[in-house]
Design an enzyme around this catalytic site. Structure first.
Site, PDB file in Angstrom:
ATOM      1  N   ASP A 253       0.947  -0.991  -0.141  1.00  0.00           N
ATOM      2  CA  ASP A 253       0.027  -0.004   0.105  1.00  0.00           C
ATOM      3  C   ASP A 253       0.971   1.289   0.086  1.00  0.00           C
ATOM      4  O   ASP A 253       1.910   1.338   0.636  1.00  0.00           O
ATOM      5  CB  ASP A 253      -0.918  -0.016   1.218  1.00  0.00           C
ATOM      6  CG  ASP A 253      -2.259   0.891   1.079  1.00  0.00           C
ATOM      7  OD1 ASP A 253      -3.221   0.238   0.913  1.00  0.00           O
ATOM      8  OD2 ASP A 253      -1.966   2.174   0.988  1.00  0.00           O
ATOM      9  N   ALA A 283       1.817   1.311  -6.263  1.00  0.00           N
ATOM     10  CA  ALA A 283       1.167   0.085  -7.056  1.00  0.00           C
ATOM     11  C   ALA A 283       1.923   0.089  -8.240  1.00  0.00           C
ATOM     12  O   ALA A 283       2.631  -1.024  -8.628  1.00  0.00           O
ATOM     13  CB  ALA A 283      -0.112  -0.025  -7.414  1.00  0.00           C
ATOM     14  N   CYS A 340     -14.022  -0.153  -7.331  1.00  0.00           N
ATOM     15  CA  CYS A 340     -15.478   0.656  -6.591  1.00  0.00           C
ATOM     16  C   CYS A 340     -15.712   1.793  -6.740  1.00  0.00           C
ATOM     17  O   CYS A 340     -16.293   2.362  -6.169  1.00  0.00           O
ATOM     18  CB  CYS A 340     -14.663   0.652  -5.056  1.00  0.00           C
ATOM     19  SG  CYS A 340     -13.408   1.570  -4.810  1.00  0.00           S
TER      20      CYS A 340
END
Ligand code: SAH
Length: 396
Positions: A253, A283, A340
């Site tokens: 993360d 990432a 999401c």
């Protein structure tokens, strides 16, 4: 009959979506407002021919009214109690309020529970209330009391966390804090695994409850695999993978706080387990060179598109991210990939993942199509509520 001060009159033909029970009135659909209205007030909505359509909370912005009822009835304390009771009954029916191995779940999911603008998450006796509309924010104390009446001993405290979800232009100067009782950041259980949740400091209401069932599915695929949990936040996918018998698990993360939380949580569940390692990294740089290192990769990025105008860029980001995973996962590998973003539809997301697969040139098959769990119900008349999309892919 409705206890409202002002009436919103729609332009001709603009009543169609409300007649199909879609709960939003866009500002462009409004012909005029009769009476004086302030943000957060309840208003009555009628068609151009003065037919009653619904009652809802008024707000300045693109969504001007969030409808709370399509029936001409008073919207008072008894009304809110009835709506909250329905939300509670659903969670009881799902076995979530009386479960012995899970005590974290969503108690109220906005439009999905007929309560647009209101989110309530339940953490082992503490309800964290998040208002997304001015109207819900103004009645937060009443809602907290009603939740206490409905849940009794099962509810010790209600914490309001609306500072980042209300329109700043409304100038409400929202401050987070307890509306009822107090409680300490706590350890919750999800399918028997322990998580430390801090609603005061944590992201969202403290935890990404919506991945519960998908985390459990990772457990089924983890046996003997080397796992990369990208965008790990509090580490959920990682320890389900560990419980499922993974060889090694790397959690990544970009937030150091998240990695801290992940390490704490892994310790809670698997003390001194050498299989797990966590990294603070971006990432895209971490995934630059992971060729043949992993045979299960989880990609659960934040909402790349929060608004419609960011859609194109978001789709490009999903494509690049997924291409990186497909190109480098070991043969016979599995990729769990999610979006999401509410504005990215299921089809658009699948197209982006498809493009990523095509870039990699690998043979990719869909094993599962995932979504949000039942405590995040989708109102049939409000398809926008289906925000979590996921695919499980097998890469030959
Ligand atoms: N999978 C998690 C939830 C992920 S939320 C769970 O099951 O709980 C998204 C996470 O992505 C956040 O923790 C955020 O800090 C992290 N993040 C955002 N941008 C990132 C980037 N560019 N690289 C790595 N992590 C990032």
């Amino acid at each position: 009959m409705t206890n409202t001060k002002a009436t919103v009159v729609l332009k001709s033909t603009k009543e169609q979506s409300l007649k199909r029970f879609h709960p939003w009135v866009f500002s462009g659909a409004i012909k005029e407002i009769e009476g004086t209205v302030q943000e957060g007030d309840l208003v009555k909505v009628v068609s151009n021919t003065r037919e009653f359509l619904g009652t809802g909370h008024y707000q300045i912005g693109s969504i001007a009214v969030r409808i709370v009822t399509f029936t001409d009835e008073p919207v008072d304390s008894a009304f809110w109690k009835k709506k909250l009771a329905e939300a509670v009954s659903l969670r009881r029916a799902l076995g979530l309020l009386d479960s012995t191995d899970t005590n974290v779940f969503r108690l109220v999911h906005g439009e999905g529970d007929g309560l647009p603008g209101l989110i309530v998450d339940f953490y082992n006796g503490t309800a964290v209330l998040q208002a997304h509309s001015v109207g819900m924010y103004l009645i937060r104390n009443e809602l907290a009391q009603l939740l206490k009446e409905l849940l009794g001993e099962q509810l010790q405290a209600v914490y309001n966390k609306s500072d980042k979800t209300l329109p700043f232009k409304a100038d409400l100067k929202p401050e987070n804090g307890y509306l009822l009782g107090t409680s300490e950041p706590t350890i919750v259980k999800e399918y028997g695994q322990a998580f430390r949740v801090d609603w005061v400091e944590g992201q969202k209401t403290g935890f990404f409850i919506d991945q519960r069932e998908n985390r459990r599915l990772v457990q089924e695929y983890a046996q003997g695999r080397d796992v990369l949990n990208m965008f790990c936040y509090s580490g959920g996918f990682s320890f389900y993978a560990m419980r499922g018998g993974a060889n090694l698990v790397h959690s990544v993360d970009s937030s150091a706080k998240a990695i801290d939380l992940t390490n704490q949580n892994v310790e809670l569940n698997f003390e001194n387990d050498p299989r797990h390692e966590a990294f603070v990294a971006d990432a895209f740089s971490f995934m630059r060179d992971i060729k043949d290192k992993y045979d299960l990769i989880i990609l659960d990025p934040p909402a790349f598109a929060k608004h419609r105008n960011a859609l194109h860029q978001a789709l490009q980001a999903y494509k690049r991210l997924n291409a990186k995973a497909f190109e480098q996962v070991r043969p016979g590998g599995i990729v769990f990939t999610f979006s999401c973003s509410q504005v990215v539809t299921k089809d658009k997301f699948r197209e982006a993942v498809f493009s990523g697969a095509a870039i990699s040139g690998r043979k990719v098959r869909i094993l599962h199509q995932l979504t949000q769990p039942a405590d995040h119900p989708i109102n049939m008349y409000h398809p926008e509520g289906e925000y979590l999309k996921g695919l499980v892919l097998y890469v030959d």
